[in-house]
Design a protein around this motif. Structure first.
Motif, PDB file in Angstrom:
ATOM      1  N   ILE A 145     -18.429   6.465  64.292  1.00  0.00           N
ATOM      2  CA  ILE A 145     -17.430   6.395  63.263  1.00  0.00           C
ATOM      3  C   ILE A 145     -17.530   7.418  62.121  1.00  0.00           C
ATOM      4  CG2 ILE A 145     -16.207   4.450  61.863  1.00  0.00           C
ATOM      5  CD1 ILE A 145     -16.068   4.291  64.971  1.00  0.00           C
ATOM      6  N   LYS A 146     -16.608   8.024  61.548  1.00  0.00           N
ATOM      7  CA  LYS A 146     -16.584   8.941  60.678  1.00  0.00           C
ATOM      8  C   LYS A 146     -16.442   7.930  59.424  1.00  0.00           C
ATOM      9  CE  LYS A 146     -14.865  12.853  58.450  1.00  0.00           C
ATOM     10  NZ  LYS A 146     -14.161  14.228  58.539  1.00  0.00           N
ATOM     11  N   ILE A 147     -17.149   8.359  58.446  1.00  0.00           N
ATOM     12  CA  ILE A 147     -17.072   7.493  57.171  1.00  0.00           C
ATOM     13  C   ILE A 147     -16.312   8.584  56.047  1.00  0.00           C
ATOM     14  CG2 ILE A 147     -18.356   6.625  55.061  1.00  0.00           C
ATOM     15  CD1 ILE A 147     -20.791   6.215  57.259  1.00  0.00           C
ATOM     16  N   ALA A 148     -15.231   7.827  55.596  1.00  0.00           N
ATOM     17  CA  ALA A 148     -14.574   8.674  54.681  1.00  0.00           C
ATOM     18  C   ALA A 148     -15.220   8.431  53.151  1.00  0.00           C
ATOM     19  CB  ALA A 148     -13.256   8.209  54.606  1.00  0.00           C
ATOM     20  N   VAL A 149     -15.174   9.407  52.543  1.00  0.00           N
ATOM     21  CA  VAL A 149     -15.644   9.444  51.100  1.00  0.00           C
ATOM     22  C   VAL A 149     -14.595   9.369  50.166  1.00  0.00           C
ATOM     23  CG1 VAL A 149     -17.144  10.371  49.397  1.00  0.00           C
ATOM     24  CG2 VAL A 149     -17.820  10.471  51.756  1.00  0.00           C
TER      25      VAL A 149
END
Length: 144
Positions: free
Chosen positions: A138-142
């Motif tokens: 799961i890509k973590i959005a910053v």
């Protein structure tokens, strides 16, 4: 005071339906008709990508037209209904014409491969596929 259940843990998310199903199963204690559940191993050379499970119900006295096997959502329902024969005059009746409904909860992906009535035993075969092992990153959005 609230009731604590095994599924009230904050680590078990989305299991509300499982809890309700388990409660319903616990209430259904009718043992008629008796049944067996067995794992049938595929013969040599057959497809081994799934397990075969066989449910066998003792339905002596029921004919094919008096039995019904259906799948509704993820539940296997087996119903039997015998009609009284008005043309018969019983001096003693020890074998009752009864109805039954047996419900089996199926896991996701299970499918019915066949049903057979032989010698008073109704056998229902189910295929249980091997679960896929899926790992997703799961890509973590910053957000700054």
């Amino acid at each position: 005071m609230s009731r604590m259940t095994p599924f009230s843990s904050p680590l078990l998310l989305g299991f509300d339906g499982v809890e309700k199903t388990l409660e319903r199963i616990a209430k259904g204690g009718d043992g008629y008709p008796p049944y067996n559940i067995e794992r049938v191993r595929p013969a040599e050379g057959e497809d081994r990508s799934y397990d075969l499970i066989r449910i066998t119900l003792a339905v002596a006295g029921f004919g094919e037209s008096e039995l019904e096997v259906t799948v509704e959502e993820n539940q296997l329902l087996v119903r039997g209904k015998q009609a009284d024969d008005a043309s018969r005059e019983y001096l003693h009746r020890g074998i009752a014409a009864r109805q039954f409904q047996k419900c089996f909860l199926l896991a996701e992906g299970m499918r019915i491969t066949g049903a057979e009535l032989r010698n008073g035993l109704l056998s229902i075969d189910l295929a249980k596929p091997e679960p896929e092992r899926v790992v997703r990153k799961i890509k973590i959005a910053v957000a700054d």
